[in-house]
Design a protein around this motif. Structure first.
Motif, PDB file in Angstrom:
ATOM      1  N   LEU A  88       0.839  -1.194   0.000  1.00  0.00           N
ATOM      2  CA  LEU A  88       0.000   0.000   0.000  1.00  0.00           C
ATOM      3  C   LEU A  88       0.876   1.246   0.000  1.00  0.00           C
ATOM      4  N   GLN A  89       0.471   2.245  -0.785  1.00  0.00           N
ATOM      5  CA  GLN A  89       1.216   3.484  -0.911  1.00  0.00           C
ATOM      6  C   GLN A  89       0.255   4.662  -0.756  1.00  0.00           C
ATOM      7  N   LEU A  90       0.711   5.713  -0.088  1.00  0.00           N
ATOM      8  CA  LEU A  90      -0.103   6.914   0.069  1.00  0.00           C
ATOM      9  C   LEU A  90       0.034   7.783  -1.169  1.00  0.00           C
ATOM     10  N   SER A  91      -1.096   8.272  -1.685  1.00  0.00           N
ATOM     11  CA  SER A  91      -1.059   9.049  -2.919  1.00  0.00           C
ATOM     12  C   SER A  91      -0.504  10.455  -2.718  1.00  0.00           C
ATOM     13  N   HIS A  92      -0.642  11.018  -1.529  1.00  0.00           N
ATOM     14  CA  HIS A  92      -0.258  12.419  -1.344  1.00  0.00           C
ATOM     15  C   HIS A  92       1.245  12.644  -1.212  1.00  0.00           C
ATOM     16  N   ASN A  93       1.985  11.634  -0.760  1.00  0.00           N
ATOM     17  CA  ASN A  93       3.433  11.828  -0.614  1.00  0.00           C
ATOM     18  C   ASN A  93       4.266  10.648  -1.116  1.00  0.00           C
ATOM     19  N   GLY A  94       3.618   9.596  -1.630  1.00  0.00           N
ATOM     20  CA  GLY A  94       4.336   8.459  -2.191  1.00  0.00           C
ATOM     21  C   GLY A  94       4.928   7.502  -1.184  1.00  0.00           C
ATOM     22  N   THR A  95       4.640   7.692   0.087  1.00  0.00           N
ATOM     23  CA  THR A  95       5.182   6.836   1.135  1.00  0.00           C
ATOM     24  C   THR A  95       4.525   5.462   1.094  1.00  0.00           C
ATOM     25  N   TYR A  96       5.352   4.425   1.223  1.00  0.00           N
ATOM     26  CA  TYR A  96       4.835   3.066   1.336  1.00  0.00           C
ATOM     27  C   TYR A  96       4.514   2.793   2.794  1.00  0.00           C
ATOM     28  N   LEU A  97       3.374   2.171   3.042  1.00  0.00           N
ATOM     29  CA  LEU A  97       2.986   1.827   4.405  1.00  0.00           C
ATOM     30  C   LEU A  97       3.584   0.480   4.784  1.00  0.00           C
ATOM     31  N   ASP A  98       3.921   0.322   6.040  1.00  0.00           N
ATOM     32  CA  ASP A  98       4.451  -0.934   6.554  1.00  0.00           C
ATOM     33  C   ASP A  98       3.275  -1.857   6.827  1.00  0.00           C
ATOM     34  N   LEU A  99       3.200  -2.946   6.091  1.00  0.00           N
ATOM     35  CA  LEU A  99       2.056  -3.849   6.213  1.00  0.00           C
ATOM     36  C   LEU A  99       2.037  -4.596   7.537  1.00  0.00           C
ATOM     37  N   GLU A 100       3.176  -4.720   8.183  1.00  0.00           N
ATOM     38  CA  GLU A 100       3.237  -5.428   9.469  1.00  0.00           C
ATOM     39  C   GLU A 100       2.786  -4.544  10.628  1.00  0.00           C
ATOM     40  N   SER A 101       2.638  -3.261  10.379  1.00  0.00           N
ATOM     41  CA  SER A 101       2.251  -2.314  11.429  1.00  0.00           C
ATOM     42  C   SER A 101       0.798  -1.884  11.254  1.00  0.00           C
ATOM     43  N   THR A 102       0.271  -1.289  12.295  1.00  0.00           N
ATOM     44  CA  THR A 102      -1.082  -0.742  12.242  1.00  0.00           C
ATOM     45  C   THR A 102      -1.010   0.699  11.747  1.00  0.00           C
ATOM     46  N   LEU A 103      -2.156   1.256  11.369  1.00  0.00           N
ATOM     47  CA  LEU A 103      -2.189   2.664  10.972  1.00  0.00           C
ATOM     48  C   LEU A 103      -1.871   3.569  12.156  1.00  0.00           C
ATOM     49  N   ALA A 104      -2.292   3.150  13.352  1.00  0.00           N
ATOM     50  CA  ALA A 104      -2.007   3.939  14.555  1.00  0.00           C
ATOM     51  C   ALA A 104      -0.508   4.069  14.789  1.00  0.00           C
ATOM     52  N   GLU A 105       0.235   3.031  14.433  1.00  0.00           N
ATOM     53  CA  GLU A 105       1.693   3.053  14.608  1.00  0.00           C
ATOM     54  C   GLU A 105       2.396   3.862  13.514  1.00  0.00           C
ATOM     55  N   GLN A 106       1.644   4.242  12.468  1.00  0.00           N
ATOM     56  CA  GLN A 106       2.238   4.960  11.343  1.00  0.00           C
ATOM     57  C   GLN A 106       1.649   6.357  11.191  1.00  0.00           C
ATOM     58  N   ARG A 107       1.323   6.979  12.298  1.00  0.00           N
ATOM     59  CA  ARG A 107       0.719   8.314  12.296  1.00  0.00           C
ATOM     60  C   ARG A 107       1.571   9.337  11.548  1.00  0.00           C
ATOM     61  N   ASP A 108       2.895   9.256  11.700  1.00  0.00           N
ATOM     62  CA  ASP A 108       3.782  10.235  11.049  1.00  0.00           C
ATOM     63  C   ASP A 108       3.656  10.172   9.529  1.00  0.00           C
ATOM     64  N   GLU A 109       3.556   8.955   8.982  1.00  0.00           N
ATOM     65  CA  GLU A 109       3.436   8.802   7.531  1.00  0.00           C
ATOM     66  C   GLU A 109       2.097   9.349   7.022  1.00  0.00           C
ATOM     67  N   LEU A 110       1.073   9.279   7.855  1.00  0.00           N
ATOM     68  CA  LEU A 110      -0.270   9.721   7.464  1.00  0.00           C
ATOM     69  C   LEU A 110      -0.477  11.228   7.629  1.00  0.00           C
ATOM     70  N   GLU A 111       0.550  11.922   8.124  1.00  0.00           N
ATOM     71  CA  GLU A 111       0.423  13.359   8.344  1.00  0.00           C
ATOM     72  C   GLU A 111       0.127  14.066   7.023  1.00  0.00           C
ATOM     73  N   GLY A 112      -0.919  14.859   6.997  1.00  0.00           N
ATOM     74  CA  GLY A 112      -1.318  15.587   5.798  1.00  0.00           C
ATOM     75  C   GLY A 112      -2.241  14.802   4.884  1.00  0.00           C
ATOM     76  N   PHE A 113      -2.459  13.524   5.182  1.00  0.00           N
ATOM     77  CA  PHE A 113      -3.290  12.690   4.313  1.00  0.00           C
ATOM     78  C   PHE A 113      -4.727  13.176   4.273  1.00  0.00           C
ATOM     79  N   GLN A 114      -5.298  13.462   5.430  1.00  0.00           N
ATOM     80  CA  GLN A 114      -6.689  13.903   5.481  1.00  0.00           C
ATOM     81  C   GLN A 114      -6.814  15.416   5.587  1.00  0.00           C
ATOM     82  N   GLU A 115      -5.745  16.100   5.942  1.00  0.00           N
ATOM     83  CA  GLU A 115      -5.802  17.555   6.117  1.00  0.00           C
ATOM     84  C   GLU A 115      -6.064  18.286   4.809  1.00  0.00           C
ATOM     85  N   ASP A 116      -5.519  17.783   3.701  1.00  0.00           N
ATOM     86  CA  ASP A 116      -5.710  18.429   2.413  1.00  0.00           C
ATOM     87  C   ASP A 116      -7.093  18.191   1.835  1.00  0.00           C
ATOM     88  N   ALA A 117      -7.845  17.277   2.408  1.00  0.00           N
ATOM     89  CA  ALA A 117      -9.176  16.944   1.874  1.00  0.00           C
ATOM     90  C   ALA A 117     -10.109  18.145   1.914  1.00  0.00           C
TER      91      ALA A 117
END
Length: 154
Positions: free
Chosen positions: A61-90
């Motif tokens: 899985l990859q985030l469209s806004h910054n191209g970061t790949y998500l770590d599949l072994e981790s939860t979304l809660a553990e990857q908050r830094d990568e998700l920064e700005g994901f919903q803010e631009d909406a």
């Protein structure tokens, strides 16, 4: 139980040399991710929803806004830094999505295999006398190499 509801898209990059790939569908469906469950557990649901052509084990899985790949072994809660700005631009009209695509290592492997196959076949196309004039051990070696390349490319 916290969730993240977002758009999901598919990038069919099974052919690493196709440069005209765009995320599909253009009107992506919504998917609800649980933030407390590892993404690897939720990947099958996204794969099924998008009817992805890739093997499930080859997906990431990859985030469209910054191209970061998500770590599949981790939860979304553990990857908050990568998700920064994901919903803010909406709020500004930008609708980001999580993209299902082929893992980078699988794409690189496909490139290497295709390169080796092309190199091997071209060398015999341009130098057919090499095959015709080979015998015994050299011929067995060349045919074994060709067999290995075809088995790896399956």
């Amino acid at each position: 139980m916290a969730t993240l509801v977002c758009r999901v898209q598919l990038l069919d990059d099974t052919d690493p040399f196709n440069s005209t790939n765009f995320p599909e569908p253009t009107r992506p469906p919504l998917y609800t991710f649980r933030e407390d469950i590892p993404l690897a557990t939720q990947l099958a649901g996204v794969h099924r929803l998008l009817r992805a052509p890739q093997k499930l084990d080859d997906c990431t899985l990859q985030l469209s806004h910054n191209g970061t790949y998500l770590d599949l072994e981790s939860t979304l809660a553990e990857q908050r830094d990568e998700l920064e700005g994901f919903q803010e631009d909406a709020g500004r009209g930008k609708k980001h999505s999580i993209i299902l695509r082929t893992q980078l290592s699988v794409r690189v492997h496909a490139c290497i295999v295709l390169f080796m196959l092309n190199f091997f076949l071209l060398s015999f196309f341009f130098f057919p006398e090499k095959l015709y004039n080979s015998n015994g051990r050299d011929l067995r070696r060349a045919l074994f190499s060709l067999k290995q390349i075809f088995q790896v490319s399956k």
